[in-house]
Design a protein around this motif. Sequence first.
Motif, short mmCIF file in Angstrom:
data_model
loop_
_atom_site.label_atom_id
_atom_site.label_comp_id
_atom_site.label_asym_id
_atom_site.label_seq_id
_atom_site.Cartn_x
_atom_site.Cartn_y
_atom_site.Cartn_z
N ALA A 237 0.85 -1.19 0.00
CA ALA A 237 0.00 0.00 0.00
C ALA A 237 0.88 1.23 0.00
CB ALA A 237 -0.92 -0.01 1.21
N GLU A 238 0.79 2.03 -1.06
CA GLU A 238 1.66 3.20 -1.21
C GLU A 238 0.87 4.50 -1.17
OE1 GLU A 238 3.80 2.44 -4.83
OE2 GLU A 238 5.26 1.15 -3.82
N ALA A 239 -0.33 4.44 -0.58
CA ALA A 239 -1.18 5.63 -0.56
C ALA A 239 -0.52 6.78 0.18
CB ALA A 239 -2.52 5.30 0.09
N SER A 240 0.28 6.47 1.21
CA SER A 240 0.92 7.52 1.99
C SER A 240 1.94 8.29 1.17
CB SER A 240 1.62 6.91 3.22
OG SER A 240 2.60 5.96 2.80
N LEU A 241 2.41 7.69 0.06
CA LEU A 241 3.44 8.33 -0.76
C LEU A 241 2.89 8.80 -2.10
CD1 LEU A 241 6.48 9.01 -0.86
CD2 LEU A 241 6.84 6.79 -1.96
N THR A 242 2.11 7.93 -2.76
CA THR A 242 1.65 8.24 -4.11
C THR A 242 0.19 8.65 -4.18
OG1 THR A 242 0.99 5.95 -4.58
CG2 THR A 242 3.30 6.55 -4.99
N GLY A 243 -0.57 8.35 -3.13
CA GLY A 243 -2.00 8.64 -3.15
C GLY A 243 -2.82 7.53 -3.78
N GLU A 244 -2.17 6.48 -4.26
CA GLU A 244 -2.86 5.36 -4.88
C GLU A 244 -3.54 4.53 -3.78
OE1 GLU A 244 -4.65 2.91 -7.08
OE2 GLU A 244 -3.36 4.32 -8.14
N SER A 245 -4.87 4.43 -3.83
CA SER A 245 -5.61 3.78 -2.76
C SER A 245 -5.53 2.26 -2.82
CB SER A 245 -7.08 4.21 -2.79
OG SER A 245 -7.65 3.88 -4.05
N VAL A 246 -5.29 1.69 -4.00
CA VAL A 246 -5.24 0.24 -4.15
C VAL A 246 -3.80 -0.24 -3.97
CG1 VAL A 246 -5.69 -1.69 -5.71
CG2 VAL A 246 -7.19 0.32 -5.73
N PRO A 247 -3.56 -1.29 -3.16
CA PRO A 247 -2.20 -1.81 -3.01
C PRO A 247 -1.60 -2.18 -4.37
CG PRO A 247 -3.64 -2.77 -1.36
CD PRO A 247 -4.52 -1.99 -2.29
N VAL A 248 -0.30 -1.93 -4.51
CA VAL A 248 0.40 -2.12 -5.77
C VAL A 248 1.10 -3.48 -5.76
CG1 VAL A 248 2.19 -1.22 -7.29
CG2 VAL A 248 0.75 0.36 -5.99
N SER A 249 0.93 -4.23 -6.84
CA SER A 249 1.62 -5.51 -6.99
C SER A 249 3.10 -5.25 -7.28
CB SER A 249 0.99 -6.32 -8.11
OG SER A 249 1.68 -7.54 -8.30
N LYS A 250 3.99 -5.95 -6.57
CA LYS A 250 5.43 -5.75 -6.71
C LYS A 250 6.10 -7.00 -7.27
CE LYS A 250 5.73 -1.57 -4.93
NZ LYS A 250 6.31 -0.41 -5.65
N LYS A 251 7.00 -6.76 -8.23
CA LYS A 251 7.74 -7.86 -8.85
C LYS A 251 9.19 -7.42 -9.03
CE LYS A 251 3.60 -9.36 -11.29
NZ LYS A 251 2.94 -9.62 -12.60
N PRO A 252 10.15 -8.35 -8.98
CA PRO A 252 11.56 -7.96 -9.02
C PRO A 252 12.12 -7.68 -10.41
CG PRO A 252 11.35 -10.33 -8.70
CD PRO A 252 9.97 -9.78 -8.68
N GLU A 253 11.36 -7.89 -11.50
CA GLU A 253 11.90 -7.72 -12.84
C GLU A 253 12.33 -6.28 -13.08
OE1 GLU A 253 9.13 -9.33 -12.18
OE2 GLU A 253 9.67 -11.39 -12.71
N THR A 254 13.45 -6.13 -13.81
CA THR A 254 13.99 -4.80 -14.13
C THR A 254 13.08 -4.09 -15.11
OG1 THR A 254 16.23 -5.66 -13.84
CG2 THR A 254 16.01 -3.57 -15.01
N LEU A 255 12.84 -2.81 -14.84
CA LEU A 255 11.98 -2.02 -15.73
C LEU A 255 12.74 -1.67 -17.01
CD1 LEU A 255 10.32 0.46 -13.19
CD2 LEU A 255 9.47 -1.76 -13.98
N ALA A 256 12.01 -1.59 -18.11
CA ALA A 256 12.63 -1.27 -19.40
C ALA A 256 12.86 0.22 -19.56
CB ALA A 256 11.75 -1.80 -20.53
N SER A 257 12.07 1.03 -18.91
CA SER A 257 12.21 2.48 -19.03
C SER A 257 11.82 3.13 -17.71
CB SER A 257 11.32 3.01 -20.17
OG SER A 257 9.96 2.71 -19.91
N ALA A 258 12.21 4.39 -17.57
CA ALA A 258 11.91 5.12 -16.34
C ALA A 258 10.41 5.28 -16.17
CB ALA A 258 12.59 6.48 -16.37
N LYS A 259 9.95 5.07 -14.95
CA LYS A 259 8.53 5.15 -14.65
C LYS A 259 8.29 6.17 -13.55
CE LYS A 259 7.29 1.54 -17.25
NZ LYS A 259 6.34 1.64 -18.38
N ALA A 260 7.03 6.59 -13.44
CA ALA A 260 6.64 7.45 -12.32
C ALA A 260 6.72 6.65 -11.03
CB ALA A 260 5.22 7.96 -12.54
#
Length: 1023
Positions: A237-260
């Motif tokens: 749950a990242e609402a305290s930082l991003t304001g996103e109310s739904v918990p975010v699924s996390k995975k270890p794969e490297t991102l292909a490009s810079a993300k918000a």
Amino acid sequence: MRVFAREQIPAFSQLCPLWSCGMSERIVEEVEPVPASAAGPEPVQPQSPQELKEVRAQQQLLTDVDPSLTDADKVAQLLQVDPNTGLSSAEAKRRLEKFGPNELASAPPVPKWKKFLQQFQDPLVYLLLAATVISLIAWFIERGHGGDGEALPFDAIVIVLILIVNAVLGYVQEAKAEQAVSALSEMTAPQTNVLRDGRIQCINTTDVVPGDIVVLAEGDTVSADGRLFAAASLRIAEASLTGESVPVSKKPETLASAKALGDRSNMIFNGTSVTQGTGRAIITGTGMNTQVGKIADLLQSTEDEATPLQKEMNHVSKILGIAVCIIAAVVLLALALMEGFRSVDDVIESLLLAVSLAVAAVPEGLATILTVVLALGVQRMAEHHAIVKKLHSVETLGSASVICSDKTGTLTKNEMTVERVVTASGEVAITGTGYAPEGDMIGTDGSAVPEDVRHEVISTLGAGYLANDGELREGDKPGSWQVIGDPTEVSLVVAARKVHADRQYHRFQRVAEIPFTSERKRMSIIAQDSTDAGNLTVFAKGAPDVLLAFCNRIAVNGGAVRPLTEGDRQRILKTVEKLSNEAYRTLGEAYRPLETASLATVPGIRTNAAGQPTDIAEQADVIEHDLIWNGMVGIIDPPRVEVRDAVAEAHRAGVRTVMITGDHPLTAARIASDLGIIKPDEQALTGEELDQLSADGNTQAFDKATSQVSVYARVAPEHKLKIVESLQRQGNIVAMTGDGVNDAPAVKSADIGVAMGITGTEVTKESAKMILADDNFSTIVAAVREGRNIFDNIRKFLRYLLSSNVGEVFTVFGGVMLAGFLGISQPGAQGVTVPLLATQLLWINLLTDAAPALAMGVDPSTEDVMNRKPRKLTDRVIDGQMWGDIIYIGIIMALVTLIGMDMHLDGGLFTDRSVEAMGHAAQMTEARTMGFTILVFAQLFNALCSRSHYQSAFRGLFANKWLWGAIALSIVLQLFVIYIPGLNLAFGTTPLPATAWLECIGLAAIVLVASEIRKIFLRAMRK
């Protein structure tokens, strides 16, 4: 962001490796001690060129490299850490000194000198300083006119000295209160699980450094920014930082490009919380180098809001201040009309009169005493395992009218033991108690178990052993066992080891998991068989009535499989009911061979472009079907012996106990009945039934149910929140216990959120106002009792302080208005003659405010503290009854003081002997000394009277030794101010003869007599 974590409680130590257990919660009974090297490694040596090179590489990662776009192995290489072993303790210490503690920059502490000066920032102090200036002006005028006044301005000097003494006392008392709160903060210091020296350790969050390997589990709060390199069904749950109310699924794969920020799925961020699954990450940023640190300016702490009690005290002080101003204005107006102001001295003396009234009215140390009493009470609660995070929560504790409690671990011992296993071919008993894996299976009648039944039991316990996040380890001491994970799951591990099912199923290795959630009420894992061509098998466990719906076959006759009939279902459900009636918690076990060695080839499995399965946790519908029913287990968790007495005490106190659990309704009702929460014939209300009550959006039926039902079973987290809100709508003050992350909303919404200290998650502890260090329901009731006692003591010293100060006001007011009748002023005299000097009033307040009031703040509880209904938060702290006490005692005090003065003056109403011709000034000094001393002793008698509104002062007269010590100290100080030449000159006193002391004590004791007469009348009226 501050969270309250696993404080000084046997909570947890090492965690099983992520790839072998993937725990959802980690609870152990004993903490494995951190090695000495972690606590105090060797002194750091000067850095070598190689070490400097490593630090530069680490700093480069923190500043130049985006970890989300960098392979996890590369991140580990840059940070010079092995993900399999973590940092060494010595290296962690070096980095801690290099990068600093893992905390946000805070405002610098207020210097001690500034805190001391803050003691003078009070309107009353300003008033006294004005009095000092006026007194100095009067002294200068008198000296300038060649009068025979004092050589030094003693009034001004004494006022300044007393202000300084009062400021010192306030500073010392507030410092002690801050120390008490600081000690509680240390007890609840947040902690983090990290991998160091090849072992998982629990360390203070402030000690986390870049390069640390953190181990995450459901309910944990993320302590720093990091790069994930392993995750299993991880959601944050990242609402305290991003304001996103739904918990975010996390995975270890490297991102292909810079993300918000909200889309960096392979990163974890400081201050967020784990809502599901497990994971491991390399810390890349700590303290101000985290994302939260970058916006730290938005997280500046605000000033603490005044508590309801403090607000009421401010309100009372304003009322008194206004009343005194009105009285002073009336007195000055009356004097001006009757006598007029003929000189500057008259004006100055009149202003000093107004100041004297103000000094008499308001207790100077009230706010400080209140804070100290609350802090001492909170410390006492902490000693009894109830850690209150905020001082003002004590006010709410004493008002609790409903306690909503979970069952497992709070009302029960949380020592789960599998005692029954039921399969298609029969039922067996598992012997042995506790967590020691010593026992075997026997027939319920003690007979031997047939081989086919034994095979089915082993298969059932084997499924429970694999679909499990718990772990059992042998402790340091012989015969001791260390429990990691949910006790219910560990009980399955223990049972499997008793019948050696673990040996037969050890060949299976977990490759995927669909975790348990309170909504799903089941858990499944996919394991690979090393002896069967690597084929995969699904093993599942969960609530029998839930899991049964996903089964279409049943294991029978020692291993054969046939279709599951409707008769089988009804028989299984009846067995569930039977075991539940016997207070067993039931869990069903099932399995299904997938007949393939690769998840990618399982029919219906969704894969990505590379042909790899996507998150299995999101594909439960493909995995959890056509299961084969193995059997069920009956698990017992006996009620805590002390809880029944605690429930009875709560009921006597008018506090209703409500059990809310996810267990079967019959199990819940049986335990609740045994504990006295409900009557034997009462039933539990289920979550499904609650949904039906609120289906049309009408809350009346729901509220009616919650007003009558005290046991709820098979409830989801949203039901807990609805129950709390419903009880609050009915005017209740609700205490709500919780441990899991899903309990946090209900805990936060409750008037008194109570988190479990041992089994509670970080998120729940952050939401709570109180933490139970022992997870025991009895501790909640004890905290309510202590909260009531603290509130009673606050009322005691408020009754004492205000009645004493009102007595001073009436003394000054009556002495001025009746000066001619009492002989305070002589016929033909000009100007205003006050009965008591402002310095004398200050001395009285200094004596009677601090020590006796503080002593009353630790007064033992009265016998009826838990025999009366809870106080409503809307009830005034100072109600009509107390105002009656205050005014009644104040009038008595003023009367005996003025009578005592009159007896030592010529021309008074009550003079019973001739006064030597020594001049009016000398007579006035002696009379003031008498009035001064009588008022001191009257207030000391009042301290004994104020301990109860109804109860006689002679009941428990010597129960509070601190109060008697404070009285003795006040008497000694009063003797000093009368008989020491320098002090009696400064305070306008003169030595008194022995007979005068008899008069002082005799007149002051009238306060005690009058109070006892009033209490006799009140007790008669109450009967």
